[in-house]
Every structure is written in structure tokens, then in C-alpha cells.
Design a protein around this motif. Structure first.
Motif, PDB file in Angstrom:
ATOM      1  N   LEU A   1       0.833  -1.214   0.000  1.00  0.00           N
ATOM      2  CA  LEU A   1       0.000   0.000   0.000  1.00  0.00           C
ATOM      3  C   LEU A   1       0.861   1.255   0.000  1.00  0.00           C
ATOM      4  O   LEU A   1       0.570   2.214  -0.729  1.00  0.00           O
ATOM      5  CB  LEU A   1      -0.928   0.000   1.216  1.00  0.00           C
ATOM      6  CG  LEU A   1      -2.253  -0.731   1.073  1.00  0.00           C
ATOM      7  CD1 LEU A   1      -2.932  -0.890   2.428  1.00  0.00           C
ATOM      8  CD2 LEU A   1      -3.180  -0.021   0.085  1.00  0.00           C
TER       9      LEU A   1
ATOM     10  N   LEU B   1     -10.962  -6.311  -1.016  1.00  0.00           N
ATOM     11  CA  LEU B   1     -11.704  -5.553  -0.007  1.00  0.00           C
ATOM     12  C   LEU B   1     -11.017  -5.601   1.352  1.00  0.00           C
ATOM     13  O   LEU B   1     -11.071  -4.636   2.126  1.00  0.00           O
ATOM     14  CB  LEU B   1     -13.131  -6.075   0.107  1.00  0.00           C
ATOM     15  CG  LEU B   1     -14.034  -5.747  -1.088  1.00  0.00           C
ATOM     16  CD1 LEU B   1     -15.407  -6.372  -0.897  1.00  0.00           C
ATOM     17  CD2 LEU B   1     -14.167  -4.246  -1.283  1.00  0.00           C
TER      18      LEU B   1
ATOM     19  N   ILE C   1      -8.551  -2.866   1.231  1.00  0.00           N
ATOM     20  CA  ILE C   1      -9.195  -1.561   1.424  1.00  0.00           C
ATOM     21  C   ILE C   1      -9.545  -1.351   2.902  1.00  0.00           C
ATOM     22  O   ILE C   1      -9.356  -0.251   3.445  1.00  0.00           O
ATOM     23  CB  ILE C   1     -10.456  -1.437   0.544  1.00  0.00           C
ATOM     24  CG1 ILE C   1     -10.085  -1.520  -0.949  1.00  0.00           C
ATOM     25  CG2 ILE C   1     -11.184  -0.124   0.827  1.00  0.00           C
ATOM     26  CD1 ILE C   1      -9.131  -0.452  -1.428  1.00  0.00           C
ATOM     27  N   ASN C   2     -10.038  -2.373   3.571  1.00  0.00           N
ATOM     28  CA  ASN C   2     -10.334  -2.266   5.004  1.00  0.00           C
ATOM     29  C   ASN C   2      -9.053  -2.016   5.808  1.00  0.00           C
ATOM     30  O   ASN C   2      -9.052  -1.244   6.774  1.00  0.00           O
ATOM     31  CB  ASN C   2     -11.021  -3.539   5.508  1.00  0.00           C
ATOM     32  CG  ASN C   2     -12.460  -3.634   5.034  1.00  0.00           C
ATOM     33  OD1 ASN C   2     -13.097  -2.627   4.763  1.00  0.00           O
ATOM     34  ND2 ASN C   2     -12.965  -4.847   4.913  1.00  0.00           N
TER      35      ASN C   2
ATOM     36  N   LEU D   1      -6.432  -0.499   4.657  1.00  0.00           N
ATOM     37  CA  LEU D   1      -6.108   0.908   4.385  1.00  0.00           C
ATOM     38  C   LEU D   1      -6.928   1.825   5.298  1.00  0.00           C
ATOM     39  O   LEU D   1      -6.411   2.826   5.823  1.00  0.00           O
ATOM     40  CB  LEU D   1      -6.388   1.224   2.915  1.00  0.00           C
ATOM     41  CG  LEU D   1      -6.246   2.689   2.466  1.00  0.00           C
ATOM     42  CD1 LEU D   1      -4.817   3.191   2.671  1.00  0.00           C
ATOM     43  CD2 LEU D   1      -6.659   2.839   1.000  1.00  0.00           C
ATOM     44  N   GLY D   2      -8.203   1.474   5.500  1.00  0.00           N
ATOM     45  CA  GLY D   2      -9.052   2.269   6.375  1.00  0.00           C
ATOM     46  C   GLY D   2      -8.526   2.342   7.798  1.00  0.00           C
ATOM     47  O   GLY D   2      -8.696   3.357   8.485  1.00  0.00           O
TER      48      GLY D   2
ATOM     49  N   TRP E   1      -4.473   4.318   7.234  1.00  0.00           N
ATOM     50  CA  TRP E   1      -4.140   5.437   6.351  1.00  0.00           C
ATOM     51  C   TRP E   1      -3.408   6.563   7.064  1.00  0.00           C
ATOM     52  O   TRP E   1      -2.505   7.194   6.490  1.00  0.00           O
ATOM     53  CB  TRP E   1      -5.387   5.970   5.636  1.00  0.00           C
ATOM     54  CG  TRP E   1      -6.439   6.586   6.519  1.00  0.00           C
ATOM     55  CD1 TRP E   1      -7.552   5.974   7.015  1.00  0.00           C
ATOM     56  CD2 TRP E   1      -6.486   7.928   7.000  1.00  0.00           C
ATOM     57  NE1 TRP E   1      -8.292   6.846   7.773  1.00  0.00           N
ATOM     58  CE2 TRP E   1      -7.656   8.055   7.784  1.00  0.00           C
ATOM     59  CE3 TRP E   1      -5.660   9.045   6.851  1.00  0.00           C
ATOM     60  CZ2 TRP E   1      -8.017   9.251   8.417  1.00  0.00           C
ATOM     61  CZ3 TRP E   1      -6.018  10.232   7.471  1.00  0.00           C
ATOM     62  CH2 TRP E   1      -7.176  10.333   8.244  1.00  0.00           C
TER      63      TRP E   1
ATOM     64  N   CYS F   1      -8.772  10.501   2.602  1.00  0.00           N
ATOM     65  CA  CYS F   1      -9.113   9.423   3.533  1.00  0.00           C
ATOM     66  C   CYS F   1      -9.907   9.910   4.743  1.00  0.00           C
ATOM     67  O   CYS F   1     -10.608   9.117   5.380  1.00  0.00           O
ATOM     68  CB  CYS F   1      -7.836   8.727   4.009  1.00  0.00           C
ATOM     69  SG  CYS F   1      -7.005   7.754   2.727  1.00  0.00           S
TER      70      CYS F   1
ATOM     71  N   TRP G   1     -16.318   6.997   2.157  1.00  0.00           N
ATOM     72  CA  TRP G   1     -15.223   6.440   1.352  1.00  0.00           C
ATOM     73  C   TRP G   1     -15.709   6.030  -0.041  1.00  0.00           C
ATOM     74  O   TRP G   1     -15.045   5.274  -0.734  1.00  0.00           O
ATOM     75  CB  TRP G   1     -14.593   5.256   2.086  1.00  0.00           C
ATOM     76  CG  TRP G   1     -13.372   5.700   2.863  1.00  0.00           C
ATOM     77  CD1 TRP G   1     -13.227   6.859   3.561  1.00  0.00           C
ATOM     78  CD2 TRP G   1     -12.136   4.998   2.992  1.00  0.00           C
ATOM     79  NE1 TRP G   1     -11.986   6.928   4.128  1.00  0.00           N
ATOM     80  CE2 TRP G   1     -11.287   5.794   3.803  1.00  0.00           C
ATOM     81  CE3 TRP G   1     -11.655   3.783   2.533  1.00  0.00           C
ATOM     82  CZ2 TRP G   1      -9.998   5.410   4.148  1.00  0.00           C
ATOM     83  CZ3 TRP G   1     -10.369   3.386   2.875  1.00  0.00           C
ATOM     84  CH2 TRP G   1      -9.547   4.191   3.668  1.00  0.00           C
TER      85      TRP G   1
ATOM     86  N   ILE H   1     -13.185   5.917  -3.148  1.00  0.00           N
ATOM     87  CA  ILE H   1     -11.864   6.142  -2.563  1.00  0.00           C
ATOM     88  C   ILE H   1     -10.740   5.619  -3.466  1.00  0.00           C
ATOM     89  O   ILE H   1      -9.662   6.206  -3.532  1.00  0.00           O
ATOM     90  CB  ILE H   1     -11.768   5.515  -1.151  1.00  0.00           C
ATOM     91  CG1 ILE H   1     -10.493   5.971  -0.433  1.00  0.00           C
ATOM     92  CG2 ILE H   1     -11.856   3.992  -1.217  1.00  0.00           C
ATOM     93  CD1 ILE H   1     -10.427   7.437  -0.128  1.00  0.00           C
ATOM     94  N   VAL H   2     -10.992   4.536  -4.172  1.00  0.00           N
ATOM     95  CA  VAL H   2      -9.957   3.992  -5.063  1.00  0.00           C
ATOM     96  C   VAL H   2      -9.660   4.977  -6.182  1.00  0.00           C
ATOM     97  O   VAL H   2      -8.492   5.282  -6.476  1.00  0.00           O
ATOM     98  CB  VAL H   2     -10.393   2.622  -5.637  1.00  0.00           C
ATOM     99  CG1 VAL H   2      -9.397   2.145  -6.695  1.00  0.00           C
ATOM    100  CG2 VAL H   2     -10.520   1.587  -4.529  1.00  0.00           C
TER     101      VAL H   2
ATOM    102  N   TYR I   1     -16.463   1.507  -3.685  1.00  0.00           N
ATOM    103  CA  TYR I   1     -15.107   2.026  -3.490  1.00  0.00           C
ATOM    104  C   TYR I   1     -14.470   2.464  -4.809  1.00  0.00           C
ATOM    105  O   TYR I   1     -13.647   3.371  -4.843  1.00  0.00           O
ATOM    106  CB  TYR I   1     -14.220   0.971  -2.832  1.00  0.00           C
ATOM    107  CG  TYR I   1     -14.541   0.699  -1.386  1.00  0.00           C
ATOM    108  CD1 TYR I   1     -14.655   1.732  -0.461  1.00  0.00           C
ATOM    109  CD2 TYR I   1     -14.728  -0.610  -0.925  1.00  0.00           C
ATOM    110  CE1 TYR I   1     -14.950   1.480   0.877  1.00  0.00           C
ATOM    111  CE2 TYR I   1     -15.025  -0.875   0.403  1.00  0.00           C
ATOM    112  CZ  TYR I   1     -15.131   0.174   1.301  1.00  0.00           C
ATOM    113  OH  TYR I   1     -15.418  -0.081   2.618  1.00  0.00           O
TER     114      TYR I   1
END
Length: 594
Positions: A202, A224, A227-228, A230-231, A234, A278, A283, A286-287, A315
């Protein structure tokens, strides 16, 4: 087998694809002839074919088998016997399956020659996104792969996942190919610590955000999870970019070596841009916001992965979600010649040179009292019919013969003379109490309808699994749901009546045999939804990974029977709801039941 061609020559790849799909029947006959002739002296084939190696003898005398039927041969090779009991070439790797679809990991034989064929298969589908998606070649891929710890058998044969095989195949001699395509260095992707690897992949992707033209992972669920992650991280990632130094808990030498190529100086301006996106309440997209030059998200989204499509689209903010190929540890099967189709419409075109393919027709109304292995009707690849469902039966160059894959494929058409299939799911009853038999596809469809009731309340279903509870009479279905929200920091506390309505909707969507058992026979109790706390399904994944499953290949099991896994789920339950209404059922439905 696939002819050798230059993988860098996209025209040559597309030409080979046209050839193998046009000559499907001839190639299939040639593949079977080659497999039987080269393996004629193996113990397995000699035992059944008695010196007759023609197609007719093969179909008449060789049984259709499952893994359990074949396991003793794999065990013998693992314990030191020669590979020639099943294959004329040395078995160089035993591929370990995900172990979540069927419960326990399987060991699948693979030869060096077959591995080379799989690499050529990848080269066949690699040009397809570039052909259809403008601007894809203007950047690199941020595709998240993770190494899984490997082991050896008593005879020193490596036991690996397919993803680990691919990552291990990157050598100093061919490393330039990886570097030309991928954002993250191979050193980071092959880090044995999944958490450190995910964090550093990331970090690489954020630092080079303007050079990312596509993102993805092998499966929608694994993307996913990134992504979680990253949440949750971040803010720390932004701090690393702002100061120009990686967090002190990143200690793996490979990760430190890989990230040092990109994190060389403080970049507070970039950190501020990422932090601004972020920290927004929603979100959504967000991508696209973090990677403004991305053209698509790549992941398998068929079968049980289809439930994740809405979150990928949320996302992705309009980025196309592409699913490029269908395969398993046993065999790579087909590719998607129309990558920009809607995720729900994905069909895979069979590549006839990868194995010898046969098919068992799947008719659910017959399965309750009919074992498909008793007098099975097995048909050839080119004889399948559009609209019908089949389970593939494969004979491979690595020593599998008439082996049932356990998947259900629906024929949607033909590309030249090769059939195209939509992946439906596993050919497996996931829930059953009495006469009811709920298949994976049925359960997924029912949950897909029920979760629509969450949307007006800003809740989303992150993941789910199920079991049957026989602790009281009558037994009942239990669904474990992990919920989230599209709105940041929203409390995940849906009203009980909303969840009760979800229970009822699931029941209404199940077949008439289930509904009769609920309403008329009263031998099935009210369906129950247990909401689990956030992160429960990450804990479930960690449990299966600890048993040898790959993070990259992990698929949430749609039913759980393992006692340890159930303890994990039960320990995370935060609320319970039952269906308060009885689903409808009419007598005439018995005659139209599947």
C-alpha cells in the motif's frame, strides 16, 4: 498443450487464442491421446485400461472420481514413492488448495511442464485488458499478492499454493518482467509476513499513485480486505510519507529493502493529499480518488465472490471491475474475452488445450435421490448445451484422471467452437435439516435479496457464512453477518425489526421444500441472523490461514462445520434476530420445485 509463443507479442497471443478455440474438438482429442499415450505405463491407468488406451476404452473403463478416491495415490507420492504411479513426468510441486470451499486443503500434483503451460495461459489473457481498456499501458499494476508459508513432504516435494508458485517463479533472470508490470517490488510481495507485506505494498502504491493504471487482487474478497486495512492504517501511512521514514514495526529485511527504493525523502504535500481524501466522511470512490489514473479494478467476482460486487463498485467510483480468468489448483480452465462486460455477466471461454474436459450435467431436482457417480452421463466439451448447468471433470497432464472439480458452470454460448461458461458456484449442499437441500447458489441469491433491506439505513453486508443449529428441535438455519456502513464512524446497530425482516426475506427466497418444512411440516425452525462484531471474518480468515490456506486464495466458506471456526464466530456475536413470520408455501409448488 498450448504451442510456445512470444508472451510479449500481443498479436501472437491473440492468434493462438483464436486457433485453440476454433479447433476445440481436434485439440481435445489430441490432448486426451497425448495424456493416455505418455502415461500408459503408470500404475493407475494400467489398472483400469488393461493395455487399451483409446478414447472409447477411457470413457468405458476409467471411473469418474473425487479427491477422496484419489487421495491414497497422492499420499504415496508424498511419502516417497515414484511419481510414475500416476504420471510419466516427475511431480515437482504439490499445490495446496484454499481448503475453504471444501473444508480441508487438498494436495494437487503439478509437473514442471504443466507449470510452464499455466504461465503460457496467463500470457493468453494478459493482452485482453489492453485491447479493451484505453490508457491501461500508460502505468503499472498495483495487484496485491501474498506469499504463504510452504512445507515439504517426506519425499522433499514442495507443498505450495498456486500464488506462491507464481511468486517463487520470479528469479533474477526474469525479474525485469515483474518490474515492468508491477508497482510493488517482488521483495515486498514475497515477504512471509502478510501484514508487513500488505502495509508496504500500500505504501508503494500511494507513493506512486500517479503511475497506477489498475488495482486488484486474485479475489474480490482479498481486495476488499486490503481496502479495510487501508481504512485502519491510512493515518500511519500518511505519516510515513510525510516524514520519509517507514514505521519502526516494519522489520522484515525484504520489505525494508523494497520500500527504500521509493520512500527516500519526506513528501508532506503528497501526505496531505492522501490525508484529505481518507479523512472524508464517506469512502465512496476512494480507489478512484487515491489513484486518479487507475482504469480498472481486477479480481475474480463470480460465484460466491459476486456478493462483493456492490462494495467494489462503491469504493471504485465507476471504475470497471474486470474478472479475467477462471481456474483452480487442479487446472486453469478459461478466460474472459470481454473484460468490460458487467461483473454479473462474466463468462469464461474454455481454452481446450489446458486439459481434457468432460462434464456431468447438474440437475438439482434429481440430486436429492440420485448419486451422479452411479451410472454417470459424462459428455465432451463440444457437446454441452447453452443454458444447461454442468460440473467439470478434468483429465490433466499432471496425473489427474476424470477428476470432479466440484464447481457448477452454466453454458452461456460459444466463442468460435469453444463453450463459454458462467461460474455459478460450488456443487455442494451447504445447509440441510430434513428434506431441504440449500445449495451455495441458492443461499447467495437469498442473502443478496435480503441485504437490500439494509441499504435505506446506510448499512452494508461485509461478509457472511452459515451453519445448521441442531441444538434444539426443530433445527434451524443460522446466518452470521458482519455489517458495515458507507458512512464513516456510523454506529453499526440496525434495528431488530430490520434484521427480522432480513430473516424473513431469506426464507421467502429459499425453495419450496424449505418453505414447506417451515410452514406445513414444521420440521424446520425460524431462520436466525447473528450479527458479529467488525473484524470477525478477519479472525475467521486468520484461523484458516494458520492451517495452511493462502491469504491470496482465501474464500470465505459459505457454511462452517469446523468446531474451532464456529467458536470464533460465536465469540464475536453482538446480536441475534429470528424470522417472526412464516414464509409462504402452496401445494402446487411441489410440482414446480427444482
Amino acid at each position: 498443450m498450448l504451442p510456445k509463443f512470444d508472451p510479449a507479442n500481443h498479436k501472437a497471443c491473440l492468434s493462438v487464442l483464436e486457433d485453440v478455440t476454433t479447433n476445440a474438438k481436434q485439440i481435445q482429442d489430441s490432448v486426451l491421446e497425448a495424456i493416455l499415450s505418455r502415461n500408459a505405463k503408470t500404475e493407475y491407468l494400467r489398472g483400469f485400461l488393461k493395455g487399451k488406451f483409446d478414447k472409447q476404452s477411457f470413457k468405458k473403463n476409467l471411473p469418474v472420481i473425487t479427491y477422496e478416491d484419489y487421495r491414497s495415490y497422492i499420499d504415496r507420492i508424498a511419502n516417497g514413492e515414484s511419481s510414475d504411479i500416476i504420471c510419466d513426468r516427475p511431480i515437482t510441486v504439490l499445490l495446496v488448495s484454499s481448503g475453504t470451499s471444501g473444508g480441508v486443503p487438498k494436495l494437487i500434483p503439478l509437473t514442471a511442464e504443466d507449470m510452464e503451460q499455466r504461465n503460457l495461459f496467463v500470457s493468453l489473457y494478459r493482452p485482453l485488458p489492453f485491447k479493451h481498456i484505453k490508457g491501461l499501458s500508460e502505468g503499472k499494476s498495483l495487484l496485491f499478492y501474498f506469499l504463504t508459508r510452504e512445507s515439504e513432504t517426506a519425499s522433499r516435494i514442495p507443498v505450495r499454493t498456486m500464488i506462491t508458485c507464481v511468486l517463487k517463479s520470479v528469479t533474477p533472470a526474469n525479474k525485469f518482467i515483474w518490474e515492468r508490470i508491477q508497482i510493488s517490488p517482488i521483495e515486498i510481495a514475497t515477504c512471509p509476513d502478510t501484514i508487513q507485506s500488505m502495509y508496504c505494498q500500500l505504501l508503494c502504491g500511494l507513493i506512486q499513485r500517479g503511475n497506477v493504471s489498475r488495482l486488484g487482487a486474485p479475489f474480490a474478497s482479498s481486495f476488499l480486505k486490503v481496502i479495510n486495512f487501508l481504512g485502519d492504517h491510512w493515518s500511519e501511512l500518511c505519516s510515513n510519507i510525510k516524514t520519509g521514514s517507514v514505521s519502526p514495526w516494519i522489520k522484515d529485511a525484504q520489505c525494508l529493502s523494497g520500500i527504500s527504493k521509493f520512500l527516500s525523502a519526506p513528501n508532506p504535500e503528497l501526505a496531505s493529499i492522501i490525508e484529505k481524501e481518507c479523512s472524508k466522511t464517506s469512502w465512496e470512490a476512494i480507489v478512484r480518488r487515491l489513484w486518479p489514473n487507475a482504469k480498472c479494478i481486477e479480481a475474480v467476482v463470480t460465484g460466491s465472490m459476486s456478493q462483493y460486487i456492490p462494495m467494489l463498485e462503491f469504493y471504485g467510483g465507476g471504475l470497471p471491475v474486470i474478472s479475467l480468468f477462471y481456474g483452480s489448483s487442479e487446472c486453469l480452465f478459461g478466460l474472459n474475452v470481454n473484460p468490460l462486460c458487467k461483473p454479473c455477466d462474466v463468462s469464461y471461454t474454455t481454452v481446450p488445450s489446458m486439459a481434457y474436459f468432460e462434464f456431468l450435467e447438474v440437475k438439482k431436482d434429481q440430486e436429492a435421490g440420485h448419486d451422479p457417480l452411479v451410472n454417470p452421463v459424462v459428455i465432451d466439451l463440444v457437446d454441452v448445451k447453452v443454458g444447461h448447468d454442468y460440473e467439470p471433470v478434468v483429465t490433466t497432464f499432471s496425473g489427474l484422471y476424470r477428476y470432479r472439480l466440484g464447481d457448477v458452470l452454466r453454458v452461456t454460448g460459444f466463442y468460435n467452437n469453444a463453450p463459454q461458461f458462467h461460474f455459478v458456484g460450488r456443487n455442494k449442499v451447504v445447509l440441510s435439516i430434513d428434506m431441504d437441500k440449500t445449495y451455495e447458489e441458492d443461499l447467495l441469491n437469498a442473502v443478496t435479496n435480503a441485504k437490500l433491506l439494509l441499504e435505506p439505513h446506510d448499512f452494508v453486508l461485509i461478509d457472511f457464512t452459515s451453519r445448521v443449529d441442531f441444538s434444539s428441535y426443530p433445527g434451524h438455519y443460522v446466518l452470521y453477518w458482519e455489517l458495515g456502513s458507507k458512512v464513516k464512524d456510523k454506529k453499526i446497530e440496525p434495528e431488530r425489526k430490520v434484521l427480522e425482516e432480513c430473516c424473513f426475506t431469506v426464507e421467502e427466497c429459499l425453495d419450496s421444500v424449505y418453505r414447506k418444512g417451515r410452514k406445513n411440516d414444521k420440521n424446520i425452525g425460524p431462520l436466525e441472523i447473528k450479527v458479529v462484531r467488525r473484524g470477525a471474518f478477519d479472525e475467521l480468515m486468520s484461523f484458516f490461514v494458520s492451517r495452511g490456506t493462502s491469504v491470496s486464495q482465501y474464500k470465505t466458506p459459505r457454511s462452517v462445520k469446523n468446531e474451532e471456526a464456529l467458536k470464533i464466530l460465536e465469540a464475536t456475536v453482538v446480536s441475534k434476530s429470528f424470522s417472526r413470520k412464516v414464509p409462504s408455501w402452496e401445494l402446487h409448488e411441489l410440482h414446480s420445485s427444482r
